[in-house]
Design a protein around this motif. Structure first.
Motif, PDB file in Angstrom:
ATOM      1  N   ILE A  40      -4.745   2.680  -0.600  1.00 35.09           N
ATOM      2  CA  ILE A  40      -4.821   2.976   0.828  1.00 35.09           C
ATOM      3  C   ILE A  40      -5.549   1.822   1.505  1.00 35.09           C
ATOM      4  O   ILE A  40      -6.685   1.512   1.151  1.00 35.09           O
ATOM      5  N   ASN A  41      -4.915   1.206   2.450  1.00 29.77           N
ATOM      6  CA  ASN A  41      -5.484   0.063   3.154  1.00 29.77           C
ATOM      7  C   ASN A  41      -5.825   0.416   4.595  1.00 29.77           C
ATOM      8  O   ASN A  41      -5.218   1.318   5.191  1.00 29.77           O
ATOM      9  N   GLY A  42      -6.768  -0.325   5.148  1.00 33.20           N
ATOM     10  CA  GLY A  42      -7.110  -0.193   6.553  1.00 33.20           C
ATOM     11  C   GLY A  42      -6.517  -1.328   7.361  1.00 33.20           C
ATOM     12  O   GLY A  42      -6.393  -2.457   6.866  1.00 33.20           O
ATOM     13  N   TYR A  43      -6.135  -1.022   8.585  1.00 32.09           N
ATOM     14  CA  TYR A  43      -5.586  -2.015   9.503  1.00 32.09           C
ATOM     15  C   TYR A  43      -6.482  -2.056  10.730  1.00 32.09           C
ATOM     16  O   TYR A  43      -6.401  -1.170  11.588  1.00 32.09           O
ATOM     17  N   PRO A  44      -7.383  -3.057  10.831  1.00 32.71           N
ATOM     18  CA  PRO A  44      -8.312  -3.100  11.973  1.00 32.71           C
ATOM     19  C   PRO A  44      -7.581  -3.388  13.285  1.00 32.71           C
ATOM     20  O   PRO A  44      -6.715  -4.254  13.351  1.00 32.71           O
ATOM     21  N   PHE A  45      -7.966  -2.645  14.308  1.00 29.85           N
ATOM     22  CA  PHE A  45      -7.408  -2.819  15.650  1.00 29.85           C
ATOM     23  C   PHE A  45      -8.560  -3.033  16.610  1.00 29.85           C
ATOM     24  O   PHE A  45      -9.512  -2.240  16.650  1.00 29.85           O
ATOM     25  N   ASP A  46      -8.488  -4.113  17.409  1.00 31.24           N
ATOM     26  CA  ASP A  46      -9.609  -4.427  18.296  1.00 31.24           C
ATOM     27  C   ASP A  46      -9.214  -4.455  19.764  1.00 31.24           C
ATOM     28  O   ASP A  46      -9.951  -4.983  20.603  1.00 31.24           O
ATOM     29  N   GLY A  47      -8.073  -3.882  20.111  1.00 34.54           N
ATOM     30  CA  GLY A  47      -7.655  -3.835  21.508  1.00 34.54           C
ATOM     31  C   GLY A  47      -8.258  -2.643  22.235  1.00 34.54           C
ATOM     32  O   GLY A  47      -9.138  -1.940  21.728  1.00 34.54           O
ATOM     33  N   ALA A  88       0.832  -1.199   0.000  1.00 38.93           N
ATOM     34  CA  ALA A  88       0.000   0.000   0.000  1.00 38.93           C
ATOM     35  C   ALA A  88       0.867   1.251   0.000  1.00 38.93           C
ATOM     36  O   ALA A  88       2.023   1.239   0.431  1.00 38.93           O
ATOM     37  N   ASP A  89       0.301   2.335  -0.496  1.00 45.77           N
ATOM     38  CA  ASP A  89       0.958   3.642  -0.393  1.00 45.77           C
ATOM     39  C   ASP A  89       0.757   4.216   1.006  1.00 45.77           C
ATOM     40  O   ASP A  89       1.661   4.826   1.571  1.00 45.77           O
ATOM     41  N   ILE A  90      -0.453   4.002   1.545  1.00 39.42           N
ATOM     42  CA  ILE A  90      -0.799   4.471   2.879  1.00 39.42           C
ATOM     43  C   ILE A  90      -1.605   3.384   3.563  1.00 39.42           C
ATOM     44  O   ILE A  90      -2.456   2.747   2.943  1.00 39.42           O
ATOM     45  N   THR A  91      -1.334   3.162   4.852  1.00 38.06           N
ATOM     46  CA  THR A  91      -2.166   2.277   5.654  1.00 38.06           C
ATOM     47  C   THR A  91      -2.681   3.070   6.844  1.00 38.06           C
ATOM     48  O   THR A  91      -1.906   3.758   7.521  1.00 38.06           O
ATOM     49  N   VAL A  92      -3.978   2.996   7.069  1.00 39.97           N
ATOM     50  CA  VAL A  92      -4.590   3.711   8.184  1.00 39.97           C
ATOM     51  C   VAL A  92      -5.085   2.694   9.205  1.00 39.97           C
ATOM     52  O   VAL A  92      -5.617   1.642   8.836  1.00 39.97           O
ATOM     53  N   SER A  93      -4.880   2.962  10.473  1.00 38.40           N
ATOM     54  CA  SER A  93      -5.371   2.080  11.524  1.00 38.40           C
ATOM     55  C   SER A  93      -6.798   2.495  11.874  1.00 38.40           C
ATOM     56  O   SER A  93      -7.074   3.672  12.105  1.00 38.40           O
ATOM     57  N   VAL A  94      -7.689   1.511  11.903  1.00 39.38           N
ATOM     58  CA  VAL A  94      -9.095   1.783  12.220  1.00 39.38           C
ATOM     59  C   VAL A  94      -9.504   0.945  13.411  1.00 39.38           C
ATOM     60  O   VAL A  94      -8.975  -0.139  13.649  1.00 39.38           O
ATOM     61  N   PHE A  95     -10.448   1.467  14.166  1.00 42.22           N
ATOM     62  CA  PHE A  95     -10.924   0.788  15.362  1.00 42.22           C
ATOM     63  C   PHE A  95     -12.084  -0.116  14.985  1.00 42.22           C
ATOM     64  O   PHE A  95     -13.110   0.348  14.475  1.00 42.22           O
ATOM     65  N   SER A  96     -11.927  -1.417  15.216  1.00 42.37           N
ATOM     66  CA  SER A  96     -12.913  -2.379  14.735  1.00 42.37           C
ATOM     67  C   SER A  96     -14.020  -2.671  15.739  1.00 42.37           C
ATOM     68  O   SER A  96     -14.984  -3.345  15.407  1.00 42.37           O
ATOM     69  N   ARG A  97     -13.878  -2.168  16.977  1.00 42.33           N
ATOM     70  CA  ARG A  97     -14.955  -2.348  17.943  1.00 42.33           C
ATOM     71  C   ARG A  97     -15.975  -1.232  17.799  1.00 42.33           C
ATOM     72  O   ARG A  97     -15.692  -0.180  17.242  1.00 42.33           O
TER      73      ARG A  97
END
Length: 470
Positions: free
Chosen positions: A294-301, A195-204
């Motif tokens: 641009i990709n998303g990176y799900p975070f569930d912590g 990816a050119d950009i990866t964004v962290s997203v909140f999966s909860r």
């Protein structure tokens, strides 16, 4: 867990760039137990790939903070948390524990205490052979004679420093969030997807507004759309964010965390959008319009973005309960680092303390403390009662208060319930801070306090006279 004892480590590359006149700070030693040393502190174990990532930590988002009045004399990242720490310690510790050892902190609003804390706390941490934590305070130059206008403008104006080392990716991080994340996994996901950009997203799901906007992702976690918290987003509650309905199932709150390739960062900020000021609302949508990947990176912590006084209060209360979903300050595998202050042990004299956290160097007389976070150097007098509160403590020991009359701390016979008491506050004897009228919102700043969400906030260095009832 304050970093102290056992092993002394030093850092050869720690620099501080003030906004105006140059100055120096006296570095303090950082002590870490051998069992807590992350692999990044051993240069022989440092993965070569990590040399190509630099973290950019923002100490504040704007001059208009929803955490006011806690930000009246400090930036959001410098706000104390859990007795011994500051919020920025969580993000910097994530970097250290993730082997990210080139760290730039960009600061501007009320940055004095934040700059001092970072320089003193991390100036002696051996991160790697070329590791450093560098503060870049907002500055003016012949080319730029104004302050930073936003995150994108700050990065653009600091590229000459940020590109000093041959990194391949920039990891952009807000400095005032409380969470644990292994950034290596985020970077690996970014690289594997090309990816050119990866964004962290909140999966909860979250039953509140989304301050960093909403990303819409497809089944392959590719970013399709960004919305900057329009009014309609306020209706996306815990029942709708992850529904199976096609319109909303892929909407996720942004965490404000980005991995951006170095050449992409330069292209976006210098060539494509040289006049935009903000990353989230201008650069990211602009990158989408250019067709970048641009990709998303799900975070569930656990993640608390400190969007309000209520969120800050809740985060502190969760440290007491030590719930499985809360932030773990006692994690030996992923510790939180901070400045070792070398204070004396807390003195407890016939006090009753239950379900509370007590910081270093306190003096607690015949008082009762329940469900409370008590910060460093706090003084609580005889027969005082403190319940369900956050007491930030003091920067100094107030040995001589003759000229003022009320010493720093909580006086004899006072009762504090569901309150946040900022540093160096002087609460007299027999004071009742209990929100007697059950007010939800109120601005009594002229009297030394405000009320937000039913929580009384005593302003830093405020003086509450004897016998007051709030």
């Amino acid at each position: 867990m304050l970093l102290s004892s056992c092993t002394k480590i030093s850092l050869p590359h720690v620099r501080y760039k003030p906004a105006s006149k140059s100055g120096s700070t006296s570095p303090s030693s950082l002590f870490v137990k051998n069992s807590q040393l992350p692999d990044c502190l051993n240069s022989s174990l440092f993965p070569p790939a990590n040399q190509s990532v630099a973290a950019i930590v923002f100490g504040d988002q704007s001059s208009h903070s929803r955490l006011y009045p806690l930000t009246k004399r400090r930036s959001e990242a410098a706000i104390p948390i859990a007795g011994n720490y500051r919020l920025v310690d969580a993000v910097l510790s994530n970097c250290i524990n993730s082997n990210i050892t080139k760290i730039y902190a960009l600061t501007q609003f009320n940055s004095t205490s934040l700059n001092s804390h970072i320089a003193r706390a991390y100036s002696a941490a051996r991160l790697s052979k070329d590791g450093f934590v560098e503060v870049i305070a907002a500055y003016q130059s012949p080319e730029d004679n104004g302050w930073f206008q936003g995150s994108a403008d700050a990065i653009r104006r600091c590229l000459w420093v940020l590109e000093e080392y041959p990194v391949d990716e920039f990891l952009v991080l807000p400095g005032h969030h409380l969470y644990k994340m292994d950034y290596q996994k985020l970077i690996e996901a970014h690289r594997s997807s090309k990816a050119d950009i990866t964004v962290s997203v909140f999966s909860r799901t979250r039953n509140e507004d989304f301050g960093f906007g909403i990303f819409k992702l497809n089944a392959e976690n590719q970013l399709l759309e960004f919305r900057e918290n329009p009014e309609s987003n306020r209706n996306l509650n815990s029942k709708t964010v992850n529904r199976c309905d096609d319109d909303v199932k892929d909407n996720f709150p942004s965490m404000g965390i980005y991995v951006i390739n170095r050449d992409v960062m330069r292209k976006l900020l210098i060539e494509s959008f040289p006049n935009v000021n903000d990353l989230k609302s201008q650069v990211i949508p602009g990158a989408i319009s250019l067709g970048m990947k641009i990709n998303g990176y799900p975070f569930d912590g656990y993640w608390e973005d400190m969007r309000s006084i209520e969120a800050y209060y809740r985060a502190n209360m969760e440290t007491i309960r030590r719930a499985s979903t809360a932030y773990n300050f006692y994690d030996r595998d992923s510790p939180m680092y901070t400045l070792p202050r070398r204070l004396p042990p807390t003195l407890v004299t016939d006090a009753v303390i239950t379900d509370s956290i007590i910081g270093d160097g306190c003096n607690l007389s015949k008082c009762r403390i329940k469900g409370t976070v008590v910060g460093m150097r706090t003084r609580i007098g005889n027969n005082a009662v403190v319940e369900d509160s956050v007491i930030m403590g003091s920067d100094i020991y107030d040995h001589n208060c003759v000229s003022i009359g009320i010493p720093i701390g909580i006086g004899e016979g006072s009762h504090v319930r569901k309150a946040i008491v900022d540093k160096n506050a002087r609460i007299g004897k027999n004071v009742m801070i209990i929100n007697k009228d059950n007010v939800q919102e109120g601005n009594m700043e002229a009297n030394g306090y405000i009320i937000s969400g039913g929580i009384i906030v005593i302003i830093r260095s405020a003086m509450i006279p004897d016998g007051s009832i709030l």
